[in-house]
Design a protein around this motif. Structure first.
Motif, PDB file in Angstrom:
ATOM      1  N   MET A 115       1.426 -20.800   6.197  1.00 46.78           N
ATOM      2  CA  MET A 115       0.484 -20.612   5.095  1.00 46.78           C
ATOM      3  C   MET A 115      -0.892 -20.174   5.596  1.00 46.78           C
ATOM      4  N   ARG A 116      -1.273 -20.698   6.756  1.00 53.24           N
ATOM      5  CA  ARG A 116      -2.600 -20.391   7.298  1.00 53.24           C
ATOM      6  C   ARG A 116      -2.606 -19.131   8.144  1.00 53.24           C
ATOM      7  N   GLY A 117      -1.482 -18.403   8.104  1.00 54.15           N
ATOM      8  CA  GLY A 117      -1.457 -17.101   8.771  1.00 54.15           C
ATOM      9  C   GLY A 117      -0.877 -17.120  10.177  1.00 54.15           C
ATOM     10  N   PHE A 118      -0.251 -18.236  10.570  1.00 49.25           N
ATOM     11  CA  PHE A 118       0.365 -18.304  11.901  1.00 49.25           C
ATOM     12  C   PHE A 118       1.866 -18.498  11.708  1.00 49.25           C
ATOM     13  N   ASP A 119       2.556 -17.376  11.628  1.00 47.05           N
ATOM     14  CA  ASP A 119       3.957 -17.366  11.196  1.00 47.05           C
ATOM     15  C   ASP A 119       4.858 -18.063  12.216  1.00 47.05           C
ATOM     16  N   THR A 120       5.599 -19.088  11.778  1.00 47.77           N
ATOM     17  CA  THR A 120       6.534 -19.788  12.677  1.00 47.77           C
ATOM     18  C   THR A 120       7.941 -19.202  12.584  1.00 47.77           C
ATOM     19  N   GLN A 121       8.109 -18.135  11.792  1.00 46.21           N
ATOM     20  CA  GLN A 121       9.419 -17.464  11.633  1.00 46.21           C
ATOM     21  C   GLN A 121      10.461 -18.427  11.070  1.00 46.21           C
ATOM     22  N   GLY A 122      10.036 -19.227  10.115  1.00 47.01           N
ATOM     23  CA  GLY A 122      11.010 -20.122   9.491  1.00 47.01           C
ATOM     24  C   GLY A 122      10.502 -21.554   9.483  1.00 47.01           C
ATOM     25  N   VAL A 123      11.026 -22.322   8.507  1.00 49.76           N
ATOM     26  CA  VAL A 123      10.620 -23.723   8.354  1.00 49.76           C
ATOM     27  C   VAL A 123      11.880 -24.566   8.476  1.00 49.76           C
ATOM     28  N   ASP A 124      12.264 -24.870   9.713  1.00 57.42           N
ATOM     29  CA  ASP A 124      13.528 -25.576   9.923  1.00 57.42           C
ATOM     30  C   ASP A 124      13.364 -26.865  10.727  1.00 57.42           C
ATOM     31  N   GLY A 125      12.112 -27.176  11.109  1.00 61.74           N
ATOM     32  CA  GLY A 125      11.906 -28.397  11.880  1.00 61.74           C
ATOM     33  C   GLY A 125      12.178 -28.238  13.368  1.00 61.74           C
ATOM     34  N   ASN A 126      12.739 -27.101  13.752  1.00 63.05           N
ATOM     35  CA  ASN A 126      12.976 -26.840  15.172  1.00 63.05           C
ATOM     36  C   ASN A 126      11.722 -26.293  15.820  1.00 63.05           C
ATOM     37  N   VAL A 127      11.272 -26.943  16.861  1.00 63.94           N
ATOM     38  CA  VAL A 127      10.089 -26.433  17.546  1.00 63.94           C
ATOM     39  C   VAL A 127      10.537 -25.581  18.733  1.00 63.94           C
ATOM     40  N   GLY A 128      10.591 -24.277  18.509  1.00 62.14           N
ATOM     41  CA  GLY A 128      10.945 -23.328  19.559  1.00 62.14           C
ATOM     42  C   GLY A 128       9.717 -22.515  19.943  1.00 62.14           C
ATOM     43  N   PRO A 129       9.923 -21.417  20.666  1.00 59.03           N
ATOM     44  CA  PRO A 129       8.800 -20.592  21.127  1.00 59.03           C
ATOM     45  C   PRO A 129       7.934 -20.054  19.984  1.00 59.03           C
ATOM     46  N   ASN A 130       8.545 -19.686  18.845  1.00 60.37           N
ATOM     47  CA  ASN A 130       7.754 -19.140  17.729  1.00 60.37           C
ATOM     48  C   ASN A 130       6.766 -20.166  17.199  1.00 60.37           C
ATOM     49  N   THR A 131       7.255 -21.392  17.042  1.00 57.25           N
ATOM     50  CA  THR A 131       6.382 -22.447  16.532  1.00 57.25           C
ATOM     51  C   THR A 131       5.303 -22.789  17.557  1.00 57.25           C
ATOM     52  N   THR A 132       5.718 -22.885  18.823  1.00 63.04           N
ATOM     53  CA  THR A 132       4.740 -23.211  19.862  1.00 63.04           C
ATOM     54  C   THR A 132       3.647 -22.140  19.916  1.00 63.04           C
ATOM     55  N   ASN A 133       4.021 -20.868  19.849  1.00 65.07           N
ATOM     56  CA  ASN A 133       3.030 -19.789  19.840  1.00 65.07           C
ATOM     57  C   ASN A 133       2.110 -19.889  18.639  1.00 65.07           C
ATOM     58  N   ALA A 134       2.701 -20.216  17.485  1.00 63.94           N
ATOM     59  CA  ALA A 134       1.886 -20.342  16.279  1.00 63.94           C
ATOM     60  C   ALA A 134       0.883 -21.491  16.432  1.00 63.94           C
ATOM     61  N   ILE A 135       1.338 -22.594  17.016  1.00 70.92           N
ATOM     62  CA  ILE A 135       0.432 -23.736  17.227  1.00 70.92           C
ATOM     63  C   ILE A 135      -0.733 -23.321  18.139  1.00 70.92           C
ATOM     64  N   ARG A 136      -0.380 -22.639  19.215  1.00 67.94           N
ATOM     65  CA  ARG A 136      -1.419 -22.233  20.170  1.00 67.94           C
ATOM     66  C   ARG A 136      -2.438 -21.304  19.499  1.00 67.94           C
ATOM     67  N   ALA A 137      -1.940 -20.338  18.747  1.00 71.21           N
ATOM     68  CA  ALA A 137      -2.829 -19.393  18.085  1.00 71.21           C
ATOM     69  C   ALA A 137      -3.732 -20.116  17.080  1.00 71.21           C
ATOM     70  N   TYR A 138      -3.131 -21.060  16.355  1.00 75.62           N
ATOM     71  CA  TYR A 138      -3.919 -21.840  15.394  1.00 75.62           C
ATOM     72  C   TYR A 138      -5.008 -22.623  16.110  1.00 75.62           C
ATOM     73  N   GLN A 139      -4.619 -23.306  17.194  1.00 79.91           N
ATOM     74  CA  GLN A 139      -5.599 -24.130  17.929  1.00 79.91           C
ATOM     75  C   GLN A 139      -6.742 -23.274  18.457  1.00 79.91           C
ATOM     76  N   GLN A 140      -6.380 -22.094  18.953  1.00 77.83           N
ATOM     77  CA  GLN A 140      -7.401 -21.186  19.472  1.00 77.83           C
ATOM     78  C   GLN A 140      -8.378 -20.773  18.372  1.00 77.83           C
ATOM     79  N   SER A 141      -7.803 -20.408  17.211  1.00 73.66           N
ATOM     80  CA  SER A 141      -8.638 -19.918  16.113  1.00 73.66           C
ATOM     81  C   SER A 141      -9.585 -21.004  15.598  1.00 73.66           C
ATOM     82  N   ARG A 142      -9.215 -22.281  15.770  1.00 70.28           N
ATOM     83  CA  ARG A 142     -10.047 -23.369  15.261  1.00 70.28           C
ATOM     84  C   ARG A 142     -10.922 -23.981  16.365  1.00 70.28           C
ATOM     85  N   GLY A 143     -10.887 -23.372  17.541  1.00 72.64           N
ATOM     86  CA  GLY A 143     -11.712 -23.877  18.637  1.00 72.64           C
ATOM     87  C   GLY A 143     -11.242 -25.216  19.192  1.00 72.64           C
TER      88      GLY A 143
END
Ligand code: NAG
Length: 419
Positions: A373-401
């Motif tokens: 929703m916040r623009g960091f696409d996890t490529q699906g909402v399945d509860g599995n934390v794979g590379p897509n989700t990890t990348n999205a988390i990192r990008a989000y954290q970076q954008s929020r300082g």
């Protein structure tokens, strides 16, 4: 003609030795509910029928009688429900601690104590006959069918044939189907009462047909190895027999929680790295809760599934016997720990796992939803934390300082809820 009537007719005019007994009608009605009323596509129905004719030829060549084949396949129709369930497995990966929390829940412990009380007589006789602790047999029962509540309601021949025809894990289903025909030929059960999971696991302790042929026993002495009826006796004895034949040693725990000394070299852990209990003790490993360690000379391996800060276990040959039953460490740990709880031992002593508070499956989904929703696409909402989700988390954290950890944890979820 309703299918219940057909099933009852099959029960009385089939392969000879079977005489229907009480308790099966409800399951027969379940069959109708799941198995038959779903309007399977006509080409699939025709395809399966042709496949069955060819299969019959091969089965006949391997000693299955015409009578058994007619009896077994009468009324069998392509079963879309078997396919649907095979595609609907709860495949999201749960963290081990999350899996254990559900497997050894308060409810499963309470129901397990009730089952031990209700079937204490037969369980004690099973323990004496096969040398497997009654709490372990009960724990398997609780894991496999929640103490008989969920034994599987699909007509077995029909689902095995449907999956065999579709070619999904083809060899597995074709050989299970053949084993199922041998069971019918032996007269232990009739097709109308032979129900199981979509994958062919049957009865209170979920034996697949090949396991049944090799390890099921008639404990009640009525001449049938009956794992399908409401009476769990034969199932419980069959489970103990399977564990005993898989190398179970009487009196030995399967897994015992231990505490590692500070700075312990976790590289010493893992399957195949066997040491005696006294060797581990000389390295500073200690019993963690009230569950005593196995005798000093026992050969064991050290499992450290949660990392150095989480719970660790010494496992014995009995752990490997449980793995023969179901080849997942998480399953064997659950059976061992549930059995310990049923014996009255306390829960795990070490927080689980101390270094990774982690998020539950629902929270992980919420996290993925918010990230997307916040623009960091996890490529699906399945509860599995794979590379897509990890990348999205990192990008989000970076954008929020924020510190860029890529870790899905409670602090991150709180941040995400704020914006
Ligand atoms: C399990 C079987 C096991 C078999 C495994 C893989 C039981 C209780 N367990 O379901 O024997 O090795 O599948 O096919 O039947």
């Amino acid at each position: 003609v309703s299918m219940a009537v057909v099933a009852l007719m099959l029960g009385s005019c089939g392969a000879g030795s079977y005489a229907p007994r009480g308790g099966g009608v409800a399951q027969t009605q379940q069959e109708i509910k799941w198995g038959r009323n779903q309007n399977p596509p006509a080409d699939k129905v025709a395809g399966l029928n042709a496949w069955i004719e060819r299969y019959k030829g091969r089965a006949r060549a391997q000693g299955i009688s015409d009578q058994t084949l007619d009896f077994a396949f009468r009324g069998v129709v392509y079963n879309p429900e078997a396919i649907r369930r095979s595609q609907n497995q709860a495949e999201f990966k749960k963290a081990l601690w999350e899996y254990l929390e559900n497997a050894v829940s308060e409810k499963r412990q309470t129901n397990g104590r009730a089952a031990l009380a209700q079937y204490g007589g037969v369980l004690s006789r099973v323990e004496a006959a096969y040398g497997v602790d009654k709490e372990v047999v009960t724990a398997v029962w609780g894991m496999e069918s929640t103490y008989g509540e969920r034994r599987g309601d699909l007509p077995l021949i029909e689902s095995l044939a449907t999956l065999g025809y579709e070619g999904y894990r083809g060899d597995f289903f074709r050989s299970q189907l053949f084993a199922a025909l041998k069971i019918l030929q032996s007269g232990d059960i009739d097709p109308g009462h032979m129900t199981g999971s979509w994958a062919g696991a049957m009865g209170h302790t979920q034996f697949i047909p090949t396991t049944y042929l090799a390890y099921a026993v008639d404990f009640t002495g009525d001449g049938r190895r009956d794992i399908w009826s409401n009476d769990p006796s034969d199932s419980l004895a069959s489970t103990a027999n399977y564990l005993a034949k898989s190398g179970w040693q009487r009196g030995l725990p399967a897994a015992v929680e231990v505490t590692l000394p500070p700075g312990f070299n976790t590289g010493l852990g893992g399957k195949g790295k066997r040491r005696t209990v006294s060797e581990w003790q000389s390295m500073g490993i200690r019993q963690a809760n009230q569950r005593p360690l196995p005798p000093a000379g026992t050969s064991t391996e050290l499992l450290i599934p949660g990392g150095a800060d989480g719970a660790a276990f010494l496992i014995t040959r009995n752990f490997h016997a449980i793995l023969r039953y179901n080849n997942a460490d998480s399953y064997a740990l659950a059976v061992a720990h549930l059995a310990d709880r049923l014996k009255g031992y306390p829960g795990l002593a070490n927080p689980w796992p101390a270094s990774h508070p982690g998020l539950r499956i629902e929270q992980r989904k919420e996290m993925q939803q918010l990230l997307t929703m916040r623009g960091f696409d996890t490529q699906g909402v399945d509860g599995n934390v794979g590379p897509n989700t990890t990348n999205a988390i990192r990008a989000y954290q970076q954008s929020r300082g924020l510190p860029v950890t890529g870790q899905p944890d409670a602090a991150l979820l709180q941040q995400l809820r704020r914006g």
